[in-house]
Design an enzyme around this catalytic site. Structure first.
Site, short mmCIF file in Angstrom:
data_model
loop_
_atom_site.label_atom_id
_atom_site.label_comp_id
_atom_site.label_asym_id
_atom_site.label_seq_id
_atom_site.Cartn_x
_atom_site.Cartn_y
_atom_site.Cartn_z
N PHE A 147 0.87 -1.18 0.00
CA PHE A 147 0.00 0.00 0.00
C PHE A 147 0.90 1.23 0.00
O PHE A 147 1.62 1.48 0.97
CB PHE A 147 -0.95 0.05 1.21
CG PHE A 147 -1.95 1.17 1.06
CD1 PHE A 147 -3.22 0.93 0.55
CD2 PHE A 147 -1.62 2.49 1.37
CE1 PHE A 147 -4.13 1.97 0.37
CE2 PHE A 147 -2.52 3.53 1.20
CZ PHE A 147 -3.78 3.26 0.69
N ASP A 232 9.52 2.74 1.96
CA ASP A 232 8.35 3.55 2.29
C ASP A 232 8.10 3.44 3.79
O ASP A 232 7.51 2.47 4.26
CB ASP A 232 7.14 3.08 1.48
CG ASP A 232 5.88 3.90 1.78
OD1 ASP A 232 5.86 4.60 2.82
OD2 ASP A 232 4.91 3.81 1.00
N LYS A 261 2.91 11.18 6.99
CA LYS A 261 2.01 11.03 8.13
C LYS A 261 2.46 11.79 9.39
O LYS A 261 2.20 12.97 9.53
CB LYS A 261 1.79 9.55 8.42
CG LYS A 261 1.00 8.85 7.29
CD LYS A 261 0.50 7.50 7.72
CE LYS A 261 -0.01 6.66 6.56
NZ LYS A 261 -1.37 6.99 6.17
N1 PXG Z 1 2.66 4.69 2.03
C1 PXG Z 1 2.19 3.98 3.08
C2 PXG Z 1 3.01 2.89 3.65
C3 PXG Z 1 0.93 4.29 3.60
O1 PXG Z 1 0.46 3.59 4.63
C4 PXG Z 1 0.74 6.05 1.94
C5 PXG Z 1 1.97 5.70 1.48
C6 PXG Z 1 -0.01 7.19 1.29
O2 PXG Z 1 -0.11 8.28 2.15
P1 PXG Z 1 -1.22 9.43 1.91
O3 PXG Z 1 -0.79 10.54 2.81
O4 PXG Z 1 -1.15 9.81 0.47
O5 PXG Z 1 -2.54 8.84 2.30
C7 PXG Z 1 0.19 5.35 3.01
C8 PXG Z 1 -1.19 5.72 3.48
C9 PXG Z 1 -6.44 6.13 3.52
C10 PXG Z 1 -5.41 5.31 4.20
O6 PXG Z 1 -7.56 6.10 3.94
C11 PXG Z 1 -4.07 5.54 3.97
C12 PXG Z 1 -3.13 4.74 4.60
C13 PXG Z 1 -3.53 3.76 5.44
C14 PXG Z 1 -4.87 3.52 5.66
C15 PXG Z 1 -5.82 4.30 5.03
O7 PXG Z 1 -6.14 6.79 2.54
N2 PXG Z 1 -1.79 4.87 4.41
#
Ligand code: PXG
Length: 407
Positions: A147, A232, A261
């Site tokens: 993800f 990541d 985050k």
């Molecule tokens: N890399 C990892 C490992 C993540 O967990 C992202 C990139 C993307 O980050 P942004 O800031 O673009 O969301 C994540 C995001 C959601 C959601 O609802 C996002 C994550 C985990 C659970 C839900 O968008 N992680």
């Protein structure tokens, strides 16, 4: 704090959201209106322990006083310049994050997905201009179950059907291999490979921890094949796993480190790519950017985030409380629990088939005053703030154990 308007004063916010928003989420039935530390309050004044921490974006809890103070101070001076002009906070932010990531340079963005996109561009550029990959052929190796966000390019190499379906045509140039499998990685790396993009622990897949030695092995294979290792750490970094970076558990320094985050302290979106001059030094004006990336408010908050983590005590707290969390659940040996994975204050609990779904368990936890979120059908993920106290953890464990005992 301003008093929360009483529920009768306002139109039901959930109804408004459903009517005027877009249903791209399926939130648990709670409407949060205030938060402090590990706790939030809903519009009816009920208190909950936030054991999700906005997927690690709230590593320091809600409204950490030092983060609020840093933000307020900056709000009174300067919030945004764009990158058309310099601001007086960006340089210091870049220096401090580069040091924290044991590298040379920092390219600031806002969301996690933007940091991932930036790393893909950086790796491809390095692949063409330094490694000598033929034009248009650069490949990035990724892992199944990944993800990394939700842009069109990122969902192109996702294997999560809902995230991907109906959003093609997909961006080419990615090869997906099983996570944790060094032989598969070795076979995938070739003369056209620019990067290997990996979560050191796969969060959304269910807090999946790779076999010991995987990250070290991956770093060696990447070095031998002249491929950039891109970690990541958007969800795993900044103390979450009991160390500053999840890669620290194997003393691995990736070529590109992706941070997001918690870097924004739960106040503003801040993300960044950390890397060497050899790679990030290739960017020239006009080749990449963002209106908000590196803005002074973001930099001020992120600098305070780095200060909060600097003495390692929050990461140590995460390591100690995380072990307590694991031991408590193991000692209870719940018959409905199929497996538990834990690294720092990041815990994935699998429930057996035949019991209610993880979503139902999260709904029960909600009734008991605990906010947690399922990931996948059968995994409940817990990620309490790193600032959680021992007493708060005991409170949480009592509720979690009693709900898991019902399975
Ligand atoms: N890399 C990892 C490992 C993540 O967990 C992202 C990139 C993307 O980050 P942004 O800031 O673009 O969301 C994540 C995001 C959601 C959601 O609802 C996002 C994550 C985990 C659970 C839900 O968008 N992680």
């Amino acid at each position: 704090m301003e008093p929360t308007p009483s529920a009768t004063d306002v139109v039901d916010p959930a109804q408004l959201e459903d009517e005027y928003g877009v249903r791209n989420y399926d939130p648990l039935p709670v409407v949060v209106s205030r938060g402090e530390g590990a706790w939030v309050e809903d519009v009816q004044g009920r208190r909950y322990f936030d054991a999700l921490s906005a997927y690690s974006a709230l590593n320091f809890g809600h409204r950490h006083p030092r983060l609020l103070a840093a933000a307020r101070k900056q709000l009174d001076r300067l919030t945004l310049t764009s990158r058309a002009f310099r601001n007086d906070r960006l340089g210091e932010f870049c220096r401090r994050l580069a040091e924290a990531g044991s590298s040379d340079r920092v390219l600031p963005m806002n969301t996690g997905a933007e940091a991932v996109e930036t790393a893909i561009k950086a790796a491809r550029k390095w692949g063409y201009e330094v490694k000598g990959i033929a034009p248009g052929r650069a490949k990035i190796v990724v892992c199944r179950g990944n993800f990394h966000g939700r842009t069109t390019t990122i969902v192109s190499f996702s294997d999560d059907a809902p995230a991907r379906a109906s959003f093609g045509p997909y961006t080419p140039g990615f090869e997906s291999i099983p996570f944790g499998d060094l032989a598969a990685l070795e076979a995938a790396l070739d003369d056209d490979t620019a990067g290997f993009l990996v979560e050191p622990i796969q969060g959304e897949a269910g807090v999946i921890i790779p076999p010991t030695g995987y990250l070290t092995g991956a770093q060696e294979l990447c070095a031998r094949a002249n491929v950039l290792m891109i970690a990541d750490e958007i969800q795993s970094g900044l103390g979450r796993t009991g160390r500053m970076w999840a890669c620290d558990h194997e003393e691995v320094s990736p070529d590109l480190l992706l941070v997001g985050k918690a870097l924004g302290g739960g106040i503003v979106p801040v993300s960044a790519v950390v890397g060497s001059t050899e790679v990030l030094g290739l960017f020239r004006p006009g080749q990449h950017g963002s209106t908000f990336g590196g803005n002074p408010l973001a930099c001020a908050v992120a600098l305070e985030v780095l200060d909060l983590l600097a003495d390692g005590s929050l990461a140590q707290n995460a390591a100690a409380l995380g072990e307590r969390f694991l031991r408590s659940l193991e000692a209870a040996s719940h018959s409905g629990v199929a497996g538990i994975r834990q690294r720092g204050l990041w815990i994935g609990v699998d429930i057996h088939d035949g019991t209610p779904t993880a979503r139902t368990v999260c709904e029960r936890l909600l009734e008991e005053g605990v906010l947690a979120k399922e990931t996948q059908e059968r995994t409940i993920r817990f990620a309490p703030p790193l600032t959680t106290s021992g007493d708060e953890l005991d409170w949480l464990l009592e509720r979690v154990n009693s709900v898991l005992a019902e399975l």
